[in-house]
Design a protein around this motif. Structure first.
Motif, PDB file in Angstrom:
ATOM      1  N   LYS A  68       0.424  -1.111   0.056  1.00 51.16           N
ATOM      2  CA  LYS A  68       0.015   0.172   0.300  1.00 51.16           C
ATOM      3  C   LYS A  68       1.117   0.634   0.220  1.00 51.16           C
ATOM      4  CE  LYS A  68      -3.668  -0.369   2.107  1.00 51.16           C
ATOM      5  NZ  LYS A  68      -4.330  -0.222   4.171  1.00 51.16           N
ATOM      6  N   THR A  69       0.684   2.154  -0.883  1.00 53.64           N
ATOM      7  CA  THR A  69       2.084   3.132  -1.259  1.00 53.64           C
ATOM      8  C   THR A  69       0.682   4.481  -0.885  1.00 53.64           C
ATOM      9  OG1 THR A  69       2.679   2.263  -3.482  1.00 53.64           O
ATOM     10  CG2 THR A  69       3.072   4.192  -3.260  1.00 53.64           C
ATOM     11  N   ASP A  70       1.469   5.182   0.055  1.00 47.81           N
ATOM     12  CA  ASP A  70       1.038   7.124   0.118  1.00 47.81           C
ATOM     13  C   ASP A  70       0.744   7.570  -1.273  1.00 47.81           C
ATOM     14  OD1 ASP A  70       0.447   5.870   2.516  1.00 47.81           O
ATOM     15  OD2 ASP A  70       2.161   6.884   3.444  1.00 47.81           O
ATOM     16  N   LEU A  71      -0.005   8.478  -1.454  1.00 48.66           N
ATOM     17  CA  LEU A  71       0.217   8.928  -2.581  1.00 48.66           C
ATOM     18  C   LEU A  71      -0.134  10.752  -2.357  1.00 48.66           C
ATOM     19  CD1 LEU A  71      -2.769   7.389  -4.690  1.00 48.66           C
ATOM     20  CD2 LEU A  71      -0.349   6.819  -4.957  1.00 48.66           C
ATOM     21  N   THR A  72       0.958  11.671  -2.583  1.00 47.63           N
ATOM     22  CA  THR A  72       0.689  13.224  -2.358  1.00 47.63           C
ATOM     23  C   THR A  72       0.722  13.768  -3.809  1.00 47.63           C
ATOM     24  OG1 THR A  72       3.195  12.785  -2.948  1.00 47.63           O
ATOM     25  CG2 THR A  72       2.267  12.409  -0.432  1.00 47.63           C
ATOM     26  N   TRP A  73       0.545  14.370  -3.026  1.00 51.92           N
ATOM     27  CA  TRP A  73      -0.560  15.833  -4.302  1.00 51.92           C
ATOM     28  C   TRP A  73       0.278  17.059  -4.175  1.00 51.92           C
ATOM     29  CZ3 TRP A  73      -2.470  13.226  -8.497  1.00 51.92           C
ATOM     30  CH2 TRP A  73      -3.411  12.006  -7.755  1.00 51.92           C
ATOM     31  N   SER A  74       0.212  18.106  -5.198  1.00 50.76           N
ATOM     32  CA  SER A  74       1.400  19.833  -4.922  1.00 50.76           C
ATOM     33  C   SER A  74      -0.253  20.111  -4.268  1.00 50.76           C
ATOM     34  CB  SER A  74       1.663  20.178  -6.815  1.00 50.76           C
ATOM     35  OG  SER A  74       0.738  19.991  -6.992  1.00 50.76           O
ATOM     36  N   GLN A  75      -1.570  20.155  -5.092  1.00 55.19           N
ATOM     37  CA  GLN A  75      -2.320  21.006  -3.969  1.00 55.19           C
ATOM     38  C   GLN A  75      -3.098  19.758  -3.053  1.00 55.19           C
ATOM     39  OE1 GLN A  75      -2.229  24.040  -3.259  1.00 55.19           O
ATOM     40  NE2 GLN A  75      -0.270  24.531  -4.677  1.00 55.19           N
ATOM     41  N   PRO A  76      -3.685  20.263  -1.877  1.00 57.95           N
ATOM     42  CA  PRO A  76      -4.349  18.639  -1.049  1.00 57.95           C
ATOM     43  C   PRO A  76      -5.795  19.082  -1.946  1.00 57.95           C
ATOM     44  CG  PRO A  76      -3.090  20.641   0.062  1.00 57.95           C
ATOM     45  CD  PRO A  76      -3.214  21.275  -1.109  1.00 57.95           C
ATOM     46  N   ASP A  77      -6.346  17.724  -2.245  1.00 60.83           N
ATOM     47  CA  ASP A  77      -7.424  17.823  -3.772  1.00 60.83           C
ATOM     48  C   ASP A  77      -8.233  16.612  -2.513  1.00 60.83           C
ATOM     49  OD1 ASP A  77      -9.581  17.395  -5.140  1.00 60.83           O
ATOM     50  OD2 ASP A  77      -8.063  17.596  -6.815  1.00 60.83           O
ATOM     51  N   PRO A  78      -9.644  16.599  -1.822  1.00 64.49           N
ATOM     52  CA  PRO A  78     -10.249  15.301  -1.162  1.00 64.49           C
ATOM     53  C   PRO A  78     -10.878  14.246  -3.249  1.00 64.49           C
ATOM     54  CG  PRO A  78     -11.316  16.977  -1.132  1.00 64.49           C
ATOM     55  CD  PRO A  78     -10.520  17.482  -2.137  1.00 64.49           C
ATOM     56  N   SER A  79     -10.905  15.590  -4.050  1.00 65.53           N
ATOM     57  CA  SER A  79     -11.038  14.123  -4.894  1.00 65.53           C
ATOM     58  C   SER A  79     -10.114  13.269  -5.218  1.00 65.53           C
ATOM     59  CB  SER A  79     -12.021  14.747  -6.128  1.00 65.53           C
ATOM     60  OG  SER A  79     -10.991  15.253  -6.845  1.00 65.53           O
ATOM     61  N   GLN A  80      -8.846  13.455  -4.558  1.00 63.42           N
ATOM     62  CA  GLN A  80      -7.651  11.932  -5.094  1.00 63.42           C
ATOM     63  C   GLN A  80      -7.791  11.643  -4.137  1.00 63.42           C
ATOM     64  OE1 GLN A  80      -6.159  12.533  -7.690  1.00 63.42           O
ATOM     65  NE2 GLN A  80      -7.371  13.723  -8.930  1.00 63.42           N
ATOM     66  N   PRO A  81      -7.325  10.567  -4.773  1.00 62.15           N
ATOM     67  CA  PRO A  81      -6.861   9.689  -3.593  1.00 62.15           C
ATOM     68  C   PRO A  81      -5.639   9.464  -2.868  1.00 62.15           C
ATOM     69  CG  PRO A  81      -6.563   8.396  -5.503  1.00 62.15           C
ATOM     70  CD  PRO A  81      -7.326  10.090  -5.999  1.00 62.15           C
ATOM     71  N   ILE A  82      -5.186   9.095  -2.270  1.00 66.83           N
ATOM     72  CA  ILE A  82      -3.958   8.845  -1.021  1.00 66.83           C
ATOM     73  C   ILE A  82      -3.490   7.356  -0.855  1.00 66.83           C
ATOM     74  CG2 ILE A  82      -5.281  11.425   0.365  1.00 66.83           C
ATOM     75  CD1 ILE A  82      -5.767   8.916   3.128  1.00 66.83           C
ATOM     76  N   LYS A  83      -3.539   6.137  -1.503  1.00 68.49           N
ATOM     77  CA  LYS A  83      -3.303   5.060  -1.055  1.00 68.49           C
ATOM     78  C   LYS A  83      -3.893   4.784  -2.431  1.00 68.49           C
ATOM     79  CE  LYS A  83      -2.800   5.197   4.518  1.00 68.49           C
ATOM     80  NZ  LYS A  83      -1.907   5.607   3.913  1.00 68.49           N
ATOM     81  N   ASN A  84      -2.534   3.451  -2.113  1.00 70.41           N
ATOM     82  CA  ASN A  84      -3.001   2.710  -4.106  1.00 70.41           C
ATOM     83  C   ASN A  84      -2.335   1.835  -3.684  1.00 70.41           C
ATOM     84  OD1 ASN A  84      -4.264   2.723  -6.564  1.00 70.41           O
ATOM     85  ND2 ASN A  84      -1.847   2.115  -7.108  1.00 70.41           N
ATOM     86  N   THR A  85      -2.628   0.726  -3.772  1.00 69.70           N
ATOM     87  CA  THR A  85      -2.058  -1.188  -4.092  1.00 69.70           C
ATOM     88  C   THR A  85      -2.557  -0.897  -5.252  1.00 69.70           C
ATOM     89  OG1 THR A  85      -2.645  -1.138  -1.554  1.00 69.70           O
ATOM     90  CG2 THR A  85      -2.532  -3.182  -3.099  1.00 69.70           C
ATOM     91  N   SER A  86      -1.672  -2.248  -6.106  1.00 71.58           N
ATOM     92  CA  SER A  86      -1.985  -2.532  -7.364  1.00 71.58           C
ATOM     93  C   SER A  86      -1.877  -3.720  -7.269  1.00 71.58           C
ATOM     94  CB  SER A  86      -1.040  -2.313  -8.591  1.00 71.58           C
ATOM     95  OG  SER A  86      -1.165  -0.404  -8.859  1.00 71.58           O
ATOM     96  N   ILE A  87      -2.646  -4.679  -8.319  1.00 69.64           N
ATOM     97  CA  ILE A  87      -2.349  -5.982  -7.542  1.00 69.64           C
ATOM     98  C   ILE A  87      -2.278  -6.724  -9.551  1.00 69.64           C
ATOM     99  CG2 ILE A  87      -3.913  -8.014  -7.362  1.00 69.64           C
ATOM    100  CD1 ILE A  87      -5.891  -6.890  -5.117  1.00 69.64           C
ATOM    101  N   HIS A  88      -1.063  -7.930  -9.811  1.00 70.89           N
ATOM    102  CA  HIS A  88      -1.270  -8.294 -11.172  1.00 70.89           C
ATOM    103  C   HIS A  88      -0.746  -9.472 -10.743  1.00 70.89           C
ATOM    104  CE1 HIS A  88       1.586  -4.381 -11.706  1.00 70.89           C
ATOM    105  NE2 HIS A  88       1.759  -4.314 -10.739  1.00 70.89           N
ATOM    106  N   SER A  89      -2.294  -9.729 -12.151  1.00 69.53           N
ATOM    107  CA  SER A  89      -2.844 -10.923 -12.288  1.00 69.53           C
ATOM    108  C   SER A  89      -2.508 -11.584 -13.652  1.00 69.53           C
ATOM    109  CB  SER A  89      -4.312 -11.525 -11.666  1.00 69.53           C
ATOM    110  OG  SER A  89      -4.954 -10.570 -10.932  1.00 69.53           O
ATOM    111  N   TYR A  90      -1.736 -12.917 -13.837  1.00 71.74           N
ATOM    112  CA  TYR A  90      -1.635 -13.255 -15.146  1.00 71.74           C
ATOM    113  C   TYR A  90      -2.599 -14.996 -14.643  1.00 71.74           C
ATOM    114  CZ  TYR A  90       2.181 -10.651 -14.535  1.00 71.74           C
ATOM    115  OH  TYR A  90       3.542  -9.405 -15.056  1.00 71.74           O
TER     116      TYR A  90
END
Length: 226
Positions: free
Chosen positions: A87-109
């Protein structure tokens, strides 16, 4: 003569069993970069960010009894393998509640697996203990990446996309090894429980950084003896 032929046919059919199996798998991969500094750097970064995920393997299996100790196993299975990111923290130059703050990517084969195994029976009774070893040809079907995004208000969103990347290997091969038990519920039906290890021996991708999938799982199955 007719009775003798009938007896031989009956004996022959009892050598075959057909079954359905399912395995919940703990999946990951190893990377083998080329000798370039860039390849090694990318592999190190991925190793620091990526972790195992859960997948599964399910399908139809046929057993053929060679003798009281050895049987052969083959079949057709669908498998979902892969890995995910931390789980990765996401940062934005300007605070924006419409943007996500964390992200996880699942790679499925996803693959169509064709296994060929030899099962050696150590204890041969109503409850059978056996060792298994073999190989599997894995036919590539599709790759999917799922992003799970978390927002500051507590909600989550999931986005899934496929890939048209042509460098995925159409077929790769894996080694199989297991230790399991078979239990005869009656003269026709057998239950199986088999911890199993699967590991690619050929890369899943044609690229400077080679990838090799592996998994630990527990096969559970029901077989019908013909």
């Amino acid at each position: 003569c007719q009775e003798l032929r009938k007896h031989k046919n009956t004996t022959k059919t009892k050598r075959i069993a057909i079954g359905l199996t399912f395995s919940l798998d703990y999946c990951y991969r190893t990377l083998k970069p080329d000798n370039s500094n860039t390849g090694k750097l990318i592999a190190d970064i991925r190793d620091s960010l990526e972790i195992p995920k859960y997948g599964y393997t399910t399908g139809i299996i046929m057993l053929y009894k060679l003798n009281n100790r050895i049987n052969l196993e083959t079949g057709l299975k669908f498998s979902n393998k892969g890995y995910k990111t931390k789980k990765t923290d996401l940062t934005w130059s300007q605070p924006d509640p419409s943007q996500p703050i964390k992200n996880t990517s699942i790679h499925s084969y996803q693959y169509l697996d064709i296994p060929l195994k030899v099962n050696y029976i150590i204890i041969n009774s109503k409850l059978k203990l056996f060792l298994s070893a073999g190989v599997s040809a894995n036919i590539f079907l599709t790759y999917k990446q799922t992003s799970i995004q978390e927002f500051s208000d507590g909600r989550t969103e999931k986005h899934t996309s496929g890939s048209i990347y042509n460098n995925f290997s159409k077929v790769n091969f894996a080694l199989l090894a297991g230790l399991g038990i078979d239990y005869d519920l009656n003269n026709k039906i057998r239950f199986r429980l088999e911890p199993i290890y699967r590991r690619s021996i050929t890369s899943i991708i044609n690229a400077p950084i080679k990838g090799y999938l592996y998994s630990f799982g527990i096969n559970t199955g029901i077989y019908y003896k013909l």
